[in-house]
Enzyme design. Structure first.
Site, mmCIF file in Angstrom:
data_model
loop_
_atom_site.group_PDB
_atom_site.id
_atom_site.type_symbol
_atom_site.label_atom_id
_atom_site.label_comp_id
_atom_site.label_asym_id
_atom_site.label_seq_id
_atom_site.Cartn_x
_atom_site.Cartn_y
_atom_site.Cartn_z
ATOM 1 N N GLU A 83 0.852 -1.178 0.000
ATOM 2 C CA GLU A 83 0.000 0.000 0.000
ATOM 3 C C GLU A 83 0.884 1.222 0.000
ATOM 4 O OE1 GLU A 83 -2.933 -0.404 3.056
ATOM 5 O OE2 GLU A 83 -3.673 -2.275 2.202
ATOM 6 N N CYS A 84 0.309 2.391 -0.015
ATOM 7 C CA CYS A 84 1.028 3.654 -0.164
ATOM 8 C C CYS A 84 2.269 3.772 0.710
ATOM 9 C CB CYS A 84 0.090 4.803 0.160
ATOM 10 S SG CYS A 84 -1.401 4.840 -0.846
ATOM 11 N N GLY A 85 3.177 4.646 0.290
ATOM 12 C CA GLY A 85 4.371 4.948 1.071
ATOM 13 C C GLY A 85 4.354 6.402 1.504
ATOM 14 N N VAL A 145 3.723 8.358 -1.950
ATOM 15 C CA VAL A 145 3.565 7.631 -3.212
ATOM 16 C C VAL A 145 2.289 6.810 -3.091
ATOM 17 C CG1 VAL A 145 5.969 7.578 -3.981
ATOM 18 C CG2 VAL A 145 5.154 5.808 -2.445
#
Length: 108
Positions: free
Chosen positions: A7-9, A80
């Site tokens: 998942e997102c960073g 991100v």
């Protein structure tokens, strides 16, 4: 959960010169966490102002030297995105909001 899901960073930095450049490097290292969009918000304490840049694509394609130079300040957050829904630029993070008390930048 039977398997790992990326998942997102999110990357943050506080009180460092060239916060935008350091955030860029952090997001570049986190690129595997999301490849749909990326963004950086920098806070310039002296000017009491947020500077934002976010767009679709990979970190290295979104940010160049000129773009990073336009993000002055010593504190930053970057993001991100791994898309789960809502593929519009409005969903690209970090988000910035302002009210009568000041502003806030957030990424999740």
């Amino acid at each position: 959960m039977d398997k790992f899901h990326d998942e997102c960073g999110v990357f943050g930095i506080y009180g460092k010169e060239e916060a935008s450049n350091l955030s860029y490097l952090g997001l570049y290292a986190l690129q595997h966490r999301g490849q749909e969009s990326a963004g950086i918000v920098v806070f310039d304490k002296e000017r009491k102002r947020f500077y934002v840049h976010r767009s679709w694509g990979l970190v290295a394609d979104i940010f160049d030297e000129e773009t990073l130079a336009d993000l002055p300040g010593k504190s930053a957050i970057g993001h991100v995105r791994y898309s789960t829904y809502g593929g519009t630029l409005e969903n690209a993070q970090p988000f910035v909001g302002n009210d009568r008390r000041g502003g806030l930048a957030i990424a999740h």
